[in-house]
Write a protein that holds these residues in place. Structure first.
Motif: not given
Length: 131
Positions: A57-77
């Motif tokens: 799941f998305l929560g299993d991944m490393p924290p995204l904000a410190p990686l430069g991610v400014t927006w995220q979306e999960e649609a199904g897989r």
């Protein structure tokens, strides 16, 4: 005659005057917006998408904000991200996948085109993925 004087070049015109030309350096500079990073500066926006590995799941991944991610979306897989630091984001996510022994299927990564960026700015949109 030297024609490169930094971010702008000069090209002689037929009448002898100099025409200033943008060499593209300005387009490669970071975009300054409010709320991006500690000092409000983000790199050129980029998009990534991939399918989450089965059982993750998305929560299993490393924290995204410190990686430069400014927006995220999960649609199904499928996960869609926008980042101001494509290289750092992609490297971290691919390293995570390697350490987990999984494949990020349907992986795509690309910079936002100048047309897309200017269109969003002209429309006054803060988030790249929204809208």
């Amino acid at each position: 005659m030297r024609t490169d004087d930094g971010p702008h070049s000069r090209r002689p015109r037929r009448d002898g005057s100099l025409e200033h030309m943008d060499t593209g350096v300005e387009a490669a500079r970071p975009i300054v917006t409010s709320g991006r990073g500690a000092d409000g500066v983000a790199g050129p926006p980029a998009r990534m998408s991939f399918d989450l590995p089965h059982g993750y799941f998305l929560g299993d991944m490393p924290p995204l904000a410190p990686l430069g991610v400014t927006w995220q979306e999960e649609a199904g897989r499928t996960v869609r991200l926008e980042t101001g630091d494509l290289q750092r984001t992609a490297t971290a996510l691919l390293s995570w996948a390697r350490e987990e022994g999984v494949e990020l299927r349907a992986l795509e990564a690309r910079s936002v085109t100048p047309e897309e960026a200017f269109s969003r700015i002209a429309q006054g949109r803060e988030g790249w993925g929204r809208g």
